[in-house]
Design a protein around this motif. Structure first.
Motif, mmCIF file in Angstrom:
data_model
loop_
_atom_site.group_PDB
_atom_site.id
_atom_site.type_symbol
_atom_site.label_atom_id
_atom_site.label_comp_id
_atom_site.label_asym_id
_atom_site.label_seq_id
_atom_site.Cartn_x
_atom_site.Cartn_y
_atom_site.Cartn_z
ATOM 1 N N ALA A 55 0.824 -1.207 0.000
ATOM 2 C CA ALA A 55 0.000 0.000 0.000
ATOM 3 C C ALA A 55 0.859 1.257 0.000
ATOM 4 C CB ALA A 55 -0.920 -0.005 1.214
ATOM 5 N N LEU A 56 2.024 1.202 0.628
ATOM 6 C CA LEU A 56 2.903 2.369 0.709
ATOM 7 C C LEU A 56 3.668 2.610 -0.582
ATOM 8 C CD1 LEU A 56 4.289 4.634 2.353
ATOM 9 C CD2 LEU A 56 5.969 2.910 3.098
ATOM 10 N N THR A 57 4.285 1.570 -1.124
ATOM 11 C CA THR A 57 5.210 1.771 -2.248
ATOM 12 C C THR A 57 4.695 1.221 -3.575
ATOM 13 O OG1 THR A 57 6.385 -0.301 -1.762
ATOM 14 C CG2 THR A 57 7.182 1.694 -0.685
ATOM 15 N N GLY A 58 3.554 0.531 -3.555
ATOM 16 C CA GLY A 58 3.028 -0.044 -4.785
ATOM 17 C C GLY A 58 3.460 -1.490 -4.950
ATOM 18 N N PHE A 95 8.099 9.755 2.543
ATOM 19 C CA PHE A 95 7.362 9.246 1.398
ATOM 20 C C PHE A 95 6.247 10.229 1.049
ATOM 21 C CE2 PHE A 95 9.153 5.591 3.510
ATOM 22 C CZ PHE A 95 9.563 4.757 2.488
ATOM 23 N N LEU A 96 6.074 10.512 -0.230
ATOM 24 C CA LEU A 96 4.965 11.333 -0.714
ATOM 25 C C LEU A 96 3.911 10.403 -1.291
ATOM 26 C CD1 LEU A 96 6.563 14.437 -2.493
ATOM 27 C CD2 LEU A 96 4.973 14.459 -0.577
ATOM 28 N N HIS A 97 3.025 9.943 -0.441
ATOM 29 C CA HIS A 97 2.016 8.991 -0.899
ATOM 30 C C HIS A 97 0.880 9.727 -1.601
ATOM 31 C CE1 HIS A 97 -1.103 5.878 -0.789
ATOM 32 N NE2 HIS A 97 -0.093 5.034 -0.761
ATOM 33 N N PRO A 98 0.385 9.210 -2.734
ATOM 34 C CA PRO A 98 -0.645 9.928 -3.500
ATOM 35 C C PRO A 98 -1.997 10.014 -2.822
ATOM 36 C CG PRO A 98 -0.263 7.756 -4.442
ATOM 37 C CD PRO A 98 0.813 7.971 -3.415
ATOM 38 N N VAL A 99 -2.234 9.219 -1.773
ATOM 39 C CA VAL A 99 -3.539 9.218 -1.118
ATOM 40 C C VAL A 99 -3.478 9.877 0.254
ATOM 41 C CG1 VAL A 99 -5.411 7.765 -0.225
ATOM 42 C CG2 VAL A 99 -4.265 7.163 -2.363
ATOM 43 N N VAL A 100 -2.530 9.495 1.089
ATOM 44 C CA VAL A 100 -2.504 9.989 2.468
ATOM 45 C C VAL A 100 -1.521 11.122 2.680
ATOM 46 C CG1 VAL A 100 -3.254 7.750 3.339
ATOM 47 C CG2 VAL A 100 -0.809 8.281 3.274
ATOM 48 N N GLY A 101 -0.686 11.433 1.699
ATOM 49 C CA GLY A 101 0.213 12.570 1.815
ATOM 50 C C GLY A 101 1.593 12.211 2.317
ATOM 51 N N PRO A 124 1.159 13.553 -5.965
ATOM 52 C CA PRO A 124 0.237 13.259 -4.878
ATOM 53 C C PRO A 124 -1.138 13.842 -5.158
ATOM 54 C CG PRO A 124 2.330 14.072 -4.038
ATOM 55 C CD PRO A 124 2.343 14.274 -5.524
ATOM 56 N N GLY A 125 -2.129 13.220 -4.581
ATOM 57 C CA GLY A 125 -3.501 13.700 -4.761
ATOM 58 C C GLY A 125 -3.829 14.822 -3.799
ATOM 59 N N ASP A 126 -5.141 15.096 -3.667
ATOM 60 C CA ASP A 126 -5.562 16.250 -2.883
ATOM 61 C C ASP A 126 -5.272 16.117 -1.401
ATOM 62 O OD1 ASP A 126 -8.563 16.619 -4.910
ATOM 63 O OD2 ASP A 126 -6.513 17.364 -5.193
ATOM 64 N N LEU A 127 -5.008 14.879 -0.920
ATOM 65 C CA LEU A 127 -4.758 14.691 0.502
ATOM 66 C C LEU A 127 -3.332 15.018 0.889
ATOM 67 C CD1 LEU A 127 -6.736 11.414 1.255
ATOM 68 C CD2 LEU A 127 -7.377 13.758 1.791
ATOM 69 N N SER A 128 -2.465 15.336 -0.076
ATOM 70 C CA SER A 128 -1.092 15.680 0.258
ATOM 71 C C SER A 128 -1.059 16.999 1.005
ATOM 72 C CB SER A 128 -0.251 15.805 -1.023
ATOM 73 O OG SER A 128 -0.160 14.572 -1.663
ATOM 74 N N PRO A 129 -0.220 17.092 2.050
ATOM 75 C CA PRO A 129 -0.168 18.318 2.817
ATOM 76 C C PRO A 129 0.554 19.407 2.061
ATOM 77 C CG PRO A 129 1.513 16.808 3.573
ATOM 78 C CD PRO A 129 0.724 16.096 2.530
ATOM 79 N N SER A 130 0.274 20.657 2.415
ATOM 80 C CA SER A 130 1.039 21.757 1.842
ATOM 81 C C SER A 130 2.405 21.745 2.448
ATOM 82 C CB SER A 130 0.340 23.093 2.141
ATOM 83 O OG SER A 130 0.212 23.273 3.532
ATOM 84 N N ARG A 131 3.400 22.128 1.659
ATOM 85 C CA ARG A 131 4.769 22.010 2.131
ATOM 86 C C ARG A 131 5.485 23.317 1.914
ATOM 87 N NH1 ARG A 131 7.889 18.688 -0.645
ATOM 88 N NH2 ARG A 131 9.228 18.523 1.153
ATOM 89 N N THR A 169 9.418 5.871 -12.883
ATOM 90 C CA THR A 169 8.472 6.232 -11.811
ATOM 91 C C THR A 169 9.008 6.043 -10.406
ATOM 92 O OG1 THR A 169 7.502 4.007 -11.795
ATOM 93 C CG2 THR A 169 6.517 5.617 -13.301
ATOM 94 N N ALA A 170 10.177 5.474 -10.231
ATOM 95 C CA ALA A 170 10.636 5.087 -8.893
ATOM 96 C C ALA A 170 10.774 6.264 -7.938
ATOM 97 C CB ALA A 170 11.968 4.345 -9.000
ATOM 98 N N ARG A 171 11.086 7.443 -8.456
ATOM 99 C CA ARG A 171 11.363 8.587 -7.579
ATOM 100 C C ARG A 171 10.126 9.405 -7.228
ATOM 101 N NH1 ARG A 171 17.473 10.631 -8.870
ATOM 102 N NH2 ARG A 171 18.268 8.639 -9.635
ATOM 103 N N ARG A 172 9.005 9.075 -7.814
ATOM 104 C CA ARG A 172 7.798 9.862 -7.589
ATOM 105 C C ARG A 172 7.306 9.789 -6.155
ATOM 106 N NH1 ARG A 172 4.358 8.050 -12.970
ATOM 107 N NH2 ARG A 172 5.745 9.000 -14.513
ATOM 108 N N LEU A 173 7.684 8.743 -5.459
ATOM 109 C CA LEU A 173 7.193 8.534 -4.103
ATOM 110 C C LEU A 173 8.033 9.255 -3.054
ATOM 111 C CD1 LEU A 173 4.851 6.906 -2.847
ATOM 112 C CD2 LEU A 173 6.442 5.043 -2.461
#
Length: 290
Positions: free
Chosen positions: A137-140, A224-230, A283-290, A157-161
């Motif tokens: 779930a974390l890394t695919g 980790f920059l997860h696309p769902v949980v941030g 990341p999707g909309d759940l990613s925090p602002s940085r 794609t490996a670095r996107r996370l």
């Protein structure tokens, strides 16, 4: 290939395996012991139809990769794994030089019991040998044998996370560890081939390789920059096997932290929000602002 004996061996190994031992939830409607066929198929990454044909003695000759996946899924000992290969008409893998690719059942049992911590087993060459559900779930999802070092330097794609500002440190860690392993095992043909391939394919890898830095990955912190949980800031513990050829990598979050809550959310969400090809570009909309 002895189809009848192979089918019988697979059936008996499946039915004697406790579902709880592989991290499955045991319901009250089980009428027979062991795993169901669809559960065994899921653990190997094969279709239910393909696995069923093997158990019925009607399947085509399984590939070596499939046999290795069956050995991991059914938690076979090394002797049982060798027997499986022989029944399929294949020579069992030999360790020779380099790390063993067969993950011991005891190590897989530890992996399965880490329900709230993403955990992977890697070879010291960077090959993914096994991972638990939360790690997926974390890394695919990735095929066993997927090399994370090759993917980091040559994959699209490996670095996107990972946050971009962490990429340089991650690159250096990969190369420094591979340097240390190559010095310890200078005659490992797979390791030599991997280094040659990466030096040719990646200018970044070649530059870092010539710097000759050496370091083995142990405890550290990773983001980790997860696309769902941030954004997740996790501790990373690396546990070595006795011969240091395999590594159990466990990620944990500090209780009460934002990352801890996001990891709990990830455990609930699981793979539902991930596409078949892994994390998307951003990341999707759940990613925090940085």
């Amino acid at each position: 290939m002895d189809r009848a004996e192979l089918a019988d061996f697979l059936r008996r190994c499946r039915t004697r395996l406790d579902p709880a031992a592989v991290g499955l939830v045991v319901g009250s409607r089980r009428r027979t012991p062991g795993l169901r066929r669809e559960e065994a198929a899921g653990l190997t990454g094969a279709s239910v139809d393909h696995y069923t044909r093997l158990e019925q003695g009607r399947g085509s000759r399984p590939s070596r990769q499939m046999l290795a996946a069956l050995a991991r899924a059914l938690r076979l000992t090394e002797d049982e794994r060798d027997h499986l290969f022989h029944l399929a008409g294949e020579e069992p893998p030999r360790t020779g030089t380099g790390p063993a690719q067969h993950v011991r059942p005891g190590l897989l049992m530890i992996l399965d019991r880490l329900h709230d911590a993403p955990a992977h087993v890697y070879s010291d060459r960077g090959e993914l040998l096994a991972q638990n559900a939360l790690a997926t779930a974390l890394t695919g999802e990735a095929d066993p044998g997927h090399n994370v070092i090759r993917a980091w330097f040559t994959g699209p794609t490996a670095r996107r996370l990972y946050p971009p500002e962490d990429h340089a440190a991650q690159s250096l860690t990969h190369v420094a560890q591979l340097r240390a392993v190559s010095a310890a095992r200078p005659d490992d043909p797979q390791l030599l081939a991997l280094v040659r391939e990466l030096r040719s394919a990646s200018k970044e890898f070649d530059t870092l390789w010539t710097e000759h830095r050496v370091a083995m990955r142990r405890a550290e912190r990773k983001r980790f920059l997860h696309p769902v949980v941030g954004l997740l800031e996790l501790g990373c513990e690396v546990l070595l096997t006795a011969d240091c050829g395999q590594r159990l990598v466990v990620h944990t979050a500090e209780p009460g932290s934002e990352s801890y809550e996001r990891l709990r959310l990830l455990r609930v969400v699981g793979l539902q929000e991930l596409g078949a090809d892994g994390p998307p570009d951003a990341p999707g909309d759940l990613s925090p602002s940085r």
